[in-house]
Design an enzyme around this catalytic site. Structure first.
Site, mmCIF file in Angstrom:
data_model
loop_
_atom_site.group_PDB
_atom_site.id
_atom_site.type_symbol
_atom_site.label_atom_id
_atom_site.label_comp_id
_atom_site.label_asym_id
_atom_site.label_seq_id
_atom_site.Cartn_x
_atom_site.Cartn_y
_atom_site.Cartn_z
ATOM 1 N N PHE A 48 0.839 -1.196 0.000
ATOM 2 C CA PHE A 48 0.000 0.000 0.000
ATOM 3 C C PHE A 48 0.879 1.254 0.000
ATOM 4 O O PHE A 48 1.815 1.367 0.801
ATOM 5 C CB PHE A 48 -0.876 0.043 1.254
ATOM 6 C CG PHE A 48 -2.092 -0.827 1.200
ATOM 7 C CD1 PHE A 48 -3.324 -0.309 0.822
ATOM 8 C CD2 PHE A 48 -2.019 -2.171 1.537
ATOM 9 C CE1 PHE A 48 -4.458 -1.107 0.782
ATOM 10 C CE2 PHE A 48 -3.144 -2.989 1.497
ATOM 11 C CZ PHE A 48 -4.373 -2.453 1.121
ATOM 12 N N ASP A 49 0.554 2.174 -0.878
ATOM 13 C CA ASP A 49 1.104 3.523 -0.761
ATOM 14 C C ASP A 49 0.523 4.155 0.510
ATOM 15 O O ASP A 49 -0.480 3.672 1.052
ATOM 16 C CB ASP A 49 0.720 4.319 -2.011
ATOM 17 C CG ASP A 49 1.224 5.738 -1.977
ATOM 18 O OD1 ASP A 49 2.384 5.945 -1.598
ATOM 19 O OD2 ASP A 49 0.456 6.651 -2.338
ATOM 20 N N LEU A 50 1.122 5.240 0.971
ATOM 21 C CA LEU A 50 0.651 5.880 2.203
ATOM 22 C C LEU A 50 -0.176 7.133 1.906
ATOM 23 O O LEU A 50 -1.391 7.148 2.084
ATOM 24 C CB LEU A 50 1.844 6.220 3.098
ATOM 25 C CG LEU A 50 1.533 6.882 4.445
ATOM 26 C CD1 LEU A 50 0.606 6.035 5.304
ATOM 27 C CD2 LEU A 50 2.839 7.178 5.201
ATOM 28 N N ASP A 51 0.474 8.194 1.419
ATOM 29 C CA ASP A 51 -0.217 9.458 1.150
ATOM 30 C C ASP A 51 -1.167 9.294 -0.029
ATOM 31 O O ASP A 51 -0.761 8.906 -1.125
ATOM 32 C CB ASP A 51 0.795 10.558 0.827
ATOM 33 C CG ASP A 51 1.748 10.817 1.981
ATOM 34 O OD1 ASP A 51 1.272 10.910 3.126
ATOM 35 O OD2 ASP A 51 2.970 10.906 1.743
#
Length: 223
Positions: free
Chosen positions: A8-11
């Site tokens: 998963f990407d964060l931002d």
């Protein structure tokens, strides 16, 4: 559902960090005595590596590093808390974790900052690891970050998905021949993600489990 590995990407994927990031960029530009652009332009800084965004403004490696330091000073004191969790994403992450998937965060954010944020998320315990950029910028782009995640977790790309909101997430996944999902609640948008070659698009977090259940063919690796 197959027990895949989910990066998963964060931002823009787990958290709406627009306030924290844009305020820190504005702070850095003010400290560098550089005009602060409108809010909509500042939002374009969400996703790329900091040095990638500062470089065209300052054209000097030393000044770019100064700007990065100013950004980090404010981020460490205020910015890391200035975010909101997207609706339903926490519940979906916990469901995917409970279903047996291995989850990790792979982000262009400075790794110590990213770890601090993830550790404070109510669902942060679901992630096996947080892979982020090195403070000196030597590892900061998505293909490098995904490569680090694969090596650190001893994984083959064919087992993994990249889930993110920007073209960098999709391009990084395609570079490694990984399956990918572009999410539409973040900062990129459908057109950007389609241009990057997104395999699937999710309108809401609730759509993720169904998309992950599809067997979709692997995306050819970039050359």
């Amino acid at each position: 559902m197959n027990r895949d590995v989910l990066f998963f990407d964060l931002d823009g994927t787990l958290i709406d960090s627009a306030v924290g990031i844009t305020r820190c960029v504005a702070h850095a530009l003010e400290c560098m005595q550089h005009p602060v652009p409108p809010q909509e332009e500042l939002r374009r800084w969400i996703g790329p590596a900091l040095r990638t965004s500062f470089a065209p403004l300052f054209h000097d490696a030393e000044r770019v590093e100064q700007a990065v330091l100013h950004y980090r000073e404010r981020f460490e004191s205020h910015g890391w808390r200035e975010h909101e969790i997207y609706p339903d994403i926490g519940e979906v992450v916990q469901e995917l974790h409970a279903a047996g998937h291995l989850l990790a965060v792979v982000t262009a954010k400075n790794e110590p900052h990213a770890r601090r944020i993830v550790e404070h998320l109510p669902f942060g315990h679901c992630f096996t690891d947080v892979i982020g950029a090195t403070p000196d910028g030597s590892r900061s782009h998505k293909p490098e970050l995904i490569a680090e995640a694969l090596q650190r977790l001893s994984l083959q790309p064919g087992r993994c998905w990249m889930i993110g909101d920007r073209h960098m997430d999709i391009e990084g996944a395609r570079h490694h021949g990984m399956r990918n999902i572009g999410v539409l609640w973040g900062f990129g948008g459908a057109e950007e993600l389609r241009r990057a070659g997104a395999q699937y698009l999710a309108n809401t977090p609730r759509e993720l489990p169904g998309l992950l259940g599809q067997s979709g063919a692997l995306v050819p690796a970039a050359h």
